[in-house]
Design a protein around this motif. Structure first.
Motif, short mmCIF file in Angstrom:
data_model
loop_
_atom_site.label_atom_id
_atom_site.label_comp_id
_atom_site.label_asym_id
_atom_site.label_seq_id
_atom_site.Cartn_x
_atom_site.Cartn_y
_atom_site.Cartn_z
N THR A 118 45.95 10.24 77.32
CA THR A 118 47.36 10.46 77.07
C THR A 118 48.23 9.26 77.41
O THR A 118 49.39 9.23 77.05
CB THR A 118 47.90 11.68 77.86
OG1 THR A 118 47.65 11.47 79.23
CG2 THR A 118 47.25 12.96 77.39
N ASP B 8 50.69 10.12 74.55
CA ASP B 8 50.30 11.00 73.45
C ASP B 8 50.32 12.44 73.93
O ASP B 8 49.47 12.86 74.69
CB ASP B 8 48.89 10.62 72.97
CG ASP B 8 48.47 11.43 71.76
OD1 ASP B 8 49.21 12.33 71.34
OD2 ASP B 8 47.39 11.13 71.23
N PHE B 9 51.33 13.17 73.48
CA PHE B 9 51.47 14.57 73.85
C PHE B 9 51.25 15.48 72.64
O PHE B 9 51.94 16.47 72.47
CB PHE B 9 52.85 14.83 74.47
CG PHE B 9 53.09 14.04 75.72
CD1 PHE B 9 52.25 14.18 76.82
CD2 PHE B 9 54.14 13.15 75.81
CE1 PHE B 9 52.46 13.46 77.98
CE2 PHE B 9 54.37 12.42 76.97
CZ PHE B 9 53.53 12.57 78.05
#
Length: 186
Positions: A16, A55-56
């Motif tokens: 992430t 990065d969600f």
């Protein structure tokens, strides 16, 4: 399979947070420094440009992917002028197949220029004109429209290419490009 964002890397491993390095090209096809005042294909290149992105995205391959990018070493132009760029964006991202990514959203471009002052005579296309150099650091901030693509090169390495248009609703717009190679941290 979960993916990564533009400015991000291999999401298939659940990463992430990504750290990247690349270049920012400002005012493509319009900036000039040549004696004949012809437009430059690449504009002004800011190298290196360092980025941090997140990065969600969920399991559907859709989500938000904030990113930040900065010029850690100011670009030094002629006559002692120094320039730097800071970019922040909050795009939405969509997975494209097993290795690709599409990203679109809004952002903020902060452009700073400073120097020791003075003036310089330059070609303006039809003759010469006197241009004044900044004596202090001046900063401008613009809302941008961003569109980008990303591609996983390896399991934790991603190449991203973003088109950044400051003042998208203005009558005079410029075209900027951010290209980065990103590594998944965790």
């Amino acid at each position: 399979v979960t993916w990564v964002s533009i400015g991000s890397v291999a999401a298939s491993e659940g990463k992430t947070v990504y750290l990247g390095a690349g270049t920012f090209s400002q005012n493509m096809l319009s900036t000039t420094s040549s004696a004949d005042a012809s437009a430059s294909m690449t504009g002004e290149l800011y190298l290196p440009q360092v980025s941090l992105s997140f990065d969600f995205r969920g399991s559907s391959g859709f989500g938000v992917m904030p990113s930040f990018s900065i010029t850690p070493i100011a670009l030094e132009g002629g006559n002692g002028v120094k320039k730097s760029v800071l970019l922040a964006s909050l795009p939405l991202g969509w997975s494209l197949g097993s290795s690709g990514l599409l990203k679109a959203g809004l952002g903020l471009l902060q452009y700073s220029v400073g120097g020791d002052g003075g003036s310089v005579d330059l070609n303006n296309g039809t003759g010469t004109a006197t241009f004044y150099l900044p004596a202090t650091t001046q900063t401008s901030r613009l809302i941008t429209a961003n569109l980008g693509l990303g591609y996983d090169l390896f399991s934790s390495v991603r190449f991203d290419l973003d088109v950044i248009v400051p003042g998208a609703l203005a009558t005079k717009r410029s075209l900027n490009l951010l290209a980065t190679l990103n590594w998944g941290l965790f």
